[in-house]
Design a protein around this motif. Structure first.
Motif, mmCIF file in Angstrom:
data_model
loop_
_atom_site.group_PDB
_atom_site.id
_atom_site.type_symbol
_atom_site.label_atom_id
_atom_site.label_comp_id
_atom_site.label_asym_id
_atom_site.label_seq_id
_atom_site.Cartn_x
_atom_site.Cartn_y
_atom_site.Cartn_z
ATOM 1 N N PHE A 31 0.785 -1.169 0.025
ATOM 2 C CA PHE A 31 0.071 -0.162 0.188
ATOM 3 C C PHE A 31 1.001 1.219 -0.054
ATOM 4 C CE2 PHE A 31 0.999 -1.316 4.216
ATOM 5 C CZ PHE A 31 1.352 -0.065 4.879
ATOM 6 N N ASP A 32 0.467 2.467 -0.362
ATOM 7 C CA ASP A 32 1.088 3.636 -0.390
ATOM 8 C C ASP A 32 1.600 4.015 1.239
ATOM 9 O OD1 ASP A 32 1.130 3.924 -2.979
ATOM 10 O OD2 ASP A 32 -0.480 5.235 -2.983
ATOM 11 N N ILE A 33 2.766 4.053 1.364
ATOM 12 C CA ILE A 33 3.188 4.639 2.909
ATOM 13 C C ILE A 33 2.756 5.888 3.010
ATOM 14 C CG2 ILE A 33 4.946 4.393 4.520
ATOM 15 C CD1 ILE A 33 6.236 1.897 3.194
ATOM 16 N N ASP A 34 2.338 6.361 4.159
ATOM 17 C CA ASP A 34 2.090 7.593 4.438
ATOM 18 C C ASP A 34 3.436 8.184 5.094
ATOM 19 O OD1 ASP A 34 1.637 10.129 5.392
ATOM 20 O OD2 ASP A 34 -0.168 9.564 6.862
ATOM 21 N N PRO A 35 4.018 9.274 4.170
ATOM 22 C CA PRO A 35 5.181 9.742 4.692
ATOM 23 C C PRO A 35 5.361 10.489 6.018
ATOM 24 C CG PRO A 35 4.536 10.296 2.448
ATOM 25 C CD PRO A 35 3.721 9.764 3.044
ATOM 26 N N ALA A 36 4.222 10.826 6.423
ATOM 27 C CA ALA A 36 4.086 11.391 7.699
ATOM 28 C C ALA A 36 4.347 10.684 8.872
ATOM 29 C CB ALA A 36 2.736 12.329 8.122
ATOM 30 N N GLN A 37 4.195 9.190 8.580
ATOM 31 C CA GLN A 37 4.233 8.276 9.720
ATOM 32 C C GLN A 37 5.628 7.880 9.790
ATOM 33 O OE1 GLN A 37 1.443 4.892 8.937
ATOM 34 N NE2 GLN A 37 -0.268 6.297 9.767
ATOM 35 N N VAL A 38 6.543 8.003 8.722
ATOM 36 C CA VAL A 38 7.894 7.309 8.492
ATOM 37 C C VAL A 38 8.857 7.808 9.455
ATOM 38 C CG1 VAL A 38 9.899 6.885 7.207
ATOM 39 C CG2 VAL A 38 7.457 6.662 6.248
ATOM 40 N N PRO A 39 8.770 9.069 10.011
ATOM 41 C CA PRO A 39 9.888 9.452 10.996
ATOM 42 C C PRO A 39 9.690 9.000 12.394
ATOM 43 C CG PRO A 39 9.111 11.395 9.606
ATOM 44 C CD PRO A 39 8.387 10.120 9.292
ATOM 45 N N SER A 40 8.451 8.780 12.719
ATOM 46 C CA SER A 40 8.063 8.271 14.178
ATOM 47 C C SER A 40 8.159 6.844 14.050
ATOM 48 C CB SER A 40 6.763 8.583 14.467
ATOM 49 O OG SER A 40 5.744 7.497 13.748
ATOM 50 N N GLY A 41 8.413 6.186 13.072
ATOM 51 C CA GLY A 41 8.429 4.625 12.854
ATOM 52 C C GLY A 41 7.215 3.803 13.172
ATOM 53 N N ALA A 42 6.356 4.679 13.137
ATOM 54 C CA ALA A 42 4.988 4.105 13.295
ATOM 55 C C ALA A 42 3.968 3.924 12.062
ATOM 56 C CB ALA A 42 4.113 4.983 14.489
ATOM 57 N N VAL A 43 4.338 3.193 11.096
ATOM 58 C CA VAL A 43 3.678 3.125 9.706
ATOM 59 C C VAL A 43 2.590 2.273 10.060
ATOM 60 C CG1 VAL A 43 3.711 2.187 7.468
ATOM 61 C CG2 VAL A 43 5.598 3.824 8.392
ATOM 62 N N THR A 44 1.297 2.518 9.901
ATOM 63 C CA THR A 44 0.411 1.612 10.363
ATOM 64 C C THR A 44 -0.212 1.018 9.139
ATOM 65 O OG1 THR A 44 -0.117 2.879 12.261
ATOM 66 C CG2 THR A 44 -1.926 1.393 11.638
ATOM 67 N N PRO A 45 -0.338 0.004 8.737
ATOM 68 C CA PRO A 45 -1.086 -0.607 7.518
ATOM 69 C C PRO A 45 -2.617 -0.457 7.568
ATOM 70 C CG PRO A 45 -0.293 -2.321 8.825
ATOM 71 C CD PRO A 45 0.051 -1.117 9.392
ATOM 72 N N PRO A 46 -3.235 -0.603 6.512
ATOM 73 C CA PRO A 46 -4.787 -0.688 6.539
ATOM 74 C C PRO A 46 -5.211 -2.270 6.883
ATOM 75 C CG PRO A 46 -3.993 -0.428 4.208
ATOM 76 C CD PRO A 46 -2.866 -0.172 5.254
ATOM 77 N N ASP A 47 -6.428 -2.393 7.217
ATOM 78 C CA ASP A 47 -6.664 -3.795 7.650
ATOM 79 C C ASP A 47 -6.405 -4.618 6.574
ATOM 80 O OD1 ASP A 47 -7.663 -3.013 9.984
ATOM 81 O OD2 ASP A 47 -9.894 -2.765 9.292
ATOM 82 N N ASP A 48 -6.410 -4.395 5.377
ATOM 83 C CA ASP A 48 -6.118 -5.545 4.244
ATOM 84 C C ASP A 48 -4.732 -5.280 3.608
ATOM 85 O OD1 ASP A 48 -6.499 -3.135 3.102
ATOM 86 O OD2 ASP A 48 -7.509 -3.886 1.342
ATOM 87 N N GLY A 49 -3.794 -4.571 4.382
ATOM 88 C CA GLY A 49 -2.530 -4.312 3.913
ATOM 89 C C GLY A 49 -1.285 -5.157 4.460
ATOM 90 N N THR A 50 -0.185 -5.186 3.665
ATOM 91 C CA THR A 50 0.897 -5.957 4.201
ATOM 92 C C THR A 50 2.147 -5.038 4.306
ATOM 93 O OG1 THR A 50 0.250 -7.964 3.171
ATOM 94 C CG2 THR A 50 2.500 -8.331 3.738
ATOM 95 N N LEU A 51 2.867 -4.934 5.697
ATOM 96 C CA LEU A 51 3.871 -4.330 6.121
ATOM 97 C C LEU A 51 5.029 -5.141 6.381
ATOM 98 C CD1 LEU A 51 4.869 -1.364 6.311
ATOM 99 C CD2 LEU A 51 4.158 -1.581 8.483
ATOM 100 N N ALA A 52 6.342 -4.955 5.743
ATOM 101 C CA ALA A 52 7.417 -5.469 6.417
ATOM 102 C C ALA A 52 8.404 -4.447 6.716
ATOM 103 C CB ALA A 52 8.342 -6.285 5.400
ATOM 104 N N THR A 53 8.859 -4.598 7.844
ATOM 105 C CA THR A 53 9.790 -3.589 8.740
ATOM 106 C C THR A 53 11.018 -4.507 8.989
ATOM 107 O OG1 THR A 53 7.869 -2.480 9.759
ATOM 108 C CG2 THR A 53 9.737 -2.044 10.576
ATOM 109 N N ILE A 54 12.119 -3.531 8.675
ATOM 110 C CA ILE A 54 13.421 -4.250 9.001
ATOM 111 C C ILE A 54 14.163 -3.115 9.722
ATOM 112 C CG2 ILE A 54 15.401 -5.035 7.674
ATOM 113 C CD1 ILE A 54 13.847 -5.681 5.250
ATOM 114 N N SER A 55 14.869 -3.412 10.839
ATOM 115 C CA SER A 55 15.270 -2.497 11.577
ATOM 116 C C SER A 55 17.005 -2.929 11.654
ATOM 117 C CB SER A 55 14.841 -2.514 13.113
ATOM 118 O OG SER A 55 13.590 -2.018 12.886
ATOM 119 N N LEU A 56 17.526 -2.065 11.710
ATOM 120 C CA LEU A 56 19.131 -2.139 11.587
ATOM 121 C C LEU A 56 19.853 -1.165 12.545
ATOM 122 C CD1 LEU A 56 19.750 -2.813 7.779
ATOM 123 C CD2 LEU A 56 19.575 -4.440 9.285
#
Length: 96
Positions: A31-56
């Motif tokens: 899904f389109d990631i909301d750029p406003a959510q990225v700096p906080s690290g709190a990207v929230t997917p919609p109910d039918d969305g798939t999100l992969a998060t990789i932290s290094l």
């Protein structure tokens, strides 16, 4: 990406660095990631969305991390070295 719910084609990506480059979080999604959510690290997917998060976390970064698989585990090849330490190999982390 393979998930317990099936296949997802990840079409969007974003990343943020924390601590002046000491840590990075990468997001990729079907899904389109909301750029406003990225700096906080709190990207929230919609109910039918798939999100992969990789932290290094890196210190004096020189190297690569290549994600090689997502199927019950997150697998990555690592090749890292600095003046004090080196890590080379494969990391596999089971997905819940």
């Amino acid at each position: 990406m393979t998930t317990p719910g099936g296949e997802a084609t990840l079409t969007s990506a974003a990343a943020v660095d924390v601590g002046a480059g000491a840590a990075y979080t990468a997001f990729t999604a079907d899904f389109d990631i909301d750029p406003a959510q990225v700096p906080s690290g709190a990207v929230t997917p919609p109910d039918d969305g798939t999100l992969a998060t990789i932290s290094l976390t890196t210190f004096n970064p020189e190297g690569t991390v290549t994600v090689t698989g997502l199927d019950g585990a997150l697998c990555a090849d690592v090749d890292y070295a600095d003046d004090e330490k080196a890590v080379t190999g494969t990391i596999a982390a089971d997905l819940p």
